[in-house]
Scaffold this active site. Structure first.
Site, PDB file in Angstrom:
ATOM      1  N   ASN A  57      15.975 -36.306 -10.889  1.00  0.00           N
ATOM      2  CA  ASN A  57      15.939 -37.095 -12.118  1.00  0.00           C
ATOM      3  C   ASN A  57      14.626 -37.815 -12.380  1.00  0.00           C
ATOM      4  O   ASN A  57      14.177 -37.864 -13.509  1.00  0.00           O
ATOM      5  CB  ASN A  57      17.066 -38.130 -12.119  1.00  0.00           C
ATOM      6  CG  ASN A  57      17.192 -38.822 -13.451  1.00  0.00           C
ATOM      7  OD1 ASN A  57      17.369 -38.175 -14.479  1.00  0.00           O
ATOM      8  ND2 ASN A  57      17.079 -40.152 -13.472  1.00  0.00           N
ATOM      9  N   GLU A 116      11.324 -38.278 -20.468  1.00  0.00           N
ATOM     10  CA  GLU A 116      11.365 -39.120 -19.271  1.00  0.00           C
ATOM     11  C   GLU A 116      10.059 -38.975 -18.500  1.00  0.00           C
ATOM     12  O   GLU A 116       9.164 -38.215 -18.867  1.00  0.00           O
ATOM     13  CB  GLU A 116      12.538 -38.694 -18.364  1.00  0.00           C
ATOM     14  CG  GLU A 116      13.697 -39.688 -18.292  1.00  0.00           C
ATOM     15  CD  GLU A 116      13.416 -40.842 -17.354  1.00  0.00           C
ATOM     16  OE1 GLU A 116      12.251 -41.057 -16.975  1.00  0.00           O
ATOM     17  OE2 GLU A 116      14.375 -41.546 -16.993  1.00  0.00           O
ATOM     18  N   ARG A 162      21.003 -32.736  -9.622  1.00  0.00           N
ATOM     19  CA  ARG A 162      19.661 -32.376 -10.069  1.00  0.00           C
ATOM     20  C   ARG A 162      18.711 -33.536  -9.767  1.00  0.00           C
ATOM     21  O   ARG A 162      19.144 -34.684  -9.620  1.00  0.00           O
ATOM     22  CB  ARG A 162      19.633 -32.078 -11.566  1.00  0.00           C
ATOM     23  CG  ARG A 162      19.986 -33.280 -12.457  1.00  0.00           C
ATOM     24  CD  ARG A 162      19.672 -32.989 -13.917  1.00  0.00           C
ATOM     25  NE  ARG A 162      20.045 -34.058 -14.825  1.00  0.00           N
ATOM     26  CZ  ARG A 162      19.322 -35.145 -15.069  1.00  0.00           C
ATOM     27  NH1 ARG A 162      18.177 -35.333 -14.422  1.00  0.00           N
ATOM     28  NH2 ARG A 162      19.736 -36.066 -15.924  1.00  0.00           N
ATOM     29  N   ASP A 179      16.449 -48.113 -16.452  1.00  0.00           N
ATOM     30  CA  ASP A 179      16.104 -46.702 -16.354  1.00  0.00           C
ATOM     31  C   ASP A 179      14.766 -46.564 -15.624  1.00  0.00           C
ATOM     32  O   ASP A 179      14.634 -46.994 -14.499  1.00  0.00           O
ATOM     33  CB  ASP A 179      16.075 -46.086 -17.759  1.00  0.00           C
ATOM     34  CG  ASP A 179      16.304 -44.584 -17.757  1.00  0.00           C
ATOM     35  OD1 ASP A 179      15.735 -43.907 -16.887  1.00  0.00           O
ATOM     36  OD2 ASP A 179      17.025 -44.072 -18.633  1.00  0.00           O
ATOM     37  N   ASN A 189      16.365 -43.419 -10.285  1.00  0.00           N
ATOM     38  CA  ASN A 189      15.487 -43.633 -11.427  1.00  0.00           C
ATOM     39  C   ASN A 189      14.170 -44.282 -11.018  1.00  0.00           C
ATOM     40  O   ASN A 189      13.530 -43.847 -10.084  1.00  0.00           O
ATOM     41  CB  ASN A 189      16.215 -44.415 -12.533  1.00  0.00           C
ATOM     42  CG  ASN A 189      16.323 -43.593 -13.794  1.00  0.00           C
ATOM     43  OD1 ASN A 189      15.346 -42.999 -14.248  1.00  0.00           O
ATOM     44  ND2 ASN A 189      17.514 -43.535 -14.373  1.00  0.00           N
TER      45      ASN A 189
END
Length: 307
Positions: free
Chosen positions: A112, A25, A110, A208, A158
């Site tokens: 991201n 990512e 958490r 995403d 995101n």
């Protein structure tokens, strides 16, 4: 969608690094170093890839790492958004220094994804690990290392991007399947007037990570959709898409000497052995030359020392 549907696409991305990451990512381009930084969230690490030589170095953090951005002055320092909040890592000494954890009261959450604006502020958001409830938020680590909450009610925080003059910020909540636009005050680093500009409900996969090109068009990775697509944020219309040989495309960023290469991260998490036969390079990093230039990646600018 299966790989056999690749013929529906006019263009396809090529494999750059067979990293076999669990959840690659957050690609971050460092033009000064000609390196692509990226994280493997569930691999508990971040890496930097020399795109000229193909050499990749990985740094294990022992915890989930949701985002990495470089330091504006020191090539050996990065700033991470981890399970424990914002942290600073010195690659020379492997020293991890905590800065602030805005969600220390939410052990199930958490960080991201994250990105810096042109002033060097670090924007990053949170999500619930199990992705069952809307418990996340979007935060800003300011240049003085203070932290503030900018937006609440987030499912899976995101992609982030800004238009050229930074009057608008674009933001993805994957759980809600939407891309929002905010009015952006670049001087203060404040957002206002949220509105949905792209609805992904009719698309393959979920939105995403995201980046923006020099023409102001958004490039969005499709989690579960085998593609990265280009959108006009003014109209909410999909313009084109590039096929990615991995179902779970996670994010993208422009890089290379001319900012003309789109680097794409993918994931292998949750893919069965049978599915892996069809997408053997899932978890790899891919590249594509779309014929349009990208926008610069910004580093974090700290006006305060942690020492």
């Amino acid at each position: 969608m299966t790989q056999t549907k690749a013929k529906q696409f006019a263009h396809a991305a090529e494999l750059l690094l067979d990293s076999k990451a669990i959840l690659a990512e957050g690609p971050h381009w460092n033009a000064r170093q000609n390196r692509l930084y990226w994280v493997d969230i569930q691999g508990l690490s971040f890496g930097h890839l020399d795109t000229a030589t193909g050499s990749n170095e990985q740094f294990n953090m022992g915890k989930t790492v949701g985002a990495v951005v470089c330091d504006a002055e020191d090539d050996e320092v990065v700033y991470l958004a981890t399970r424990d909040g914002f942290e600073r890592f010195d690659c020379r000494t492997s020293t991890l220094t905590a800065i602030v954890d805005p969600e220390s009261d939410k052990p199930g959450n958490r960080f991201n994804d994250g990105k810096c604006d042109s002033a060097g502020r670090y924007w990053a958001g949170t999500m619930q690990d199990v992705e069952a409830n809307v418990t996340g938020a979007l935060y800003v680590l300011d240049n003085d290392l203070s932290c503030r909450k900018a937006y609440d009610g987030v499912g899976v925080s995101n992609g982030i991007a800004w238009n050229e003059d930074e009057t608008t910020m674009y933001y993805i909540d994957s759980m809600k399947g939407t891309v929002r636009a905010f009015d952006y005050d670049a001087a203060a680093g404040d957002i206002a007037n949220p509105r949905v500009i792209i609805d992904f409900r009719e698309e393959e996969g979920a939105p995403d990570g995201m980046t923006i090109d020099a023409e102001g068009m958004l490039w969005i990775a499709h989690w579960g959709g085998w593609q990265v697509s280009r959108w006009n944020p003014a109209t909410g219309k999909k313009l084109e898409a590039v096929y990615v040989p991995a179902a779970k495309a996670t994010s993208c960023v422009f890089g290379g000497e001319d900012l003309g290469t789109l680097y794409i991260t993918t994931a292998s998490i949750g893919i069965s052995p049978a599915e892996l036969q069809e997408q053997p390079h899932a978890g790899g990093i891919f590249m594509y030359r779309p014929g349009v230039g990208g926008t610069p990646t910004h580093a974090f600018r700290s006006g305060k020392s942690l020492n």
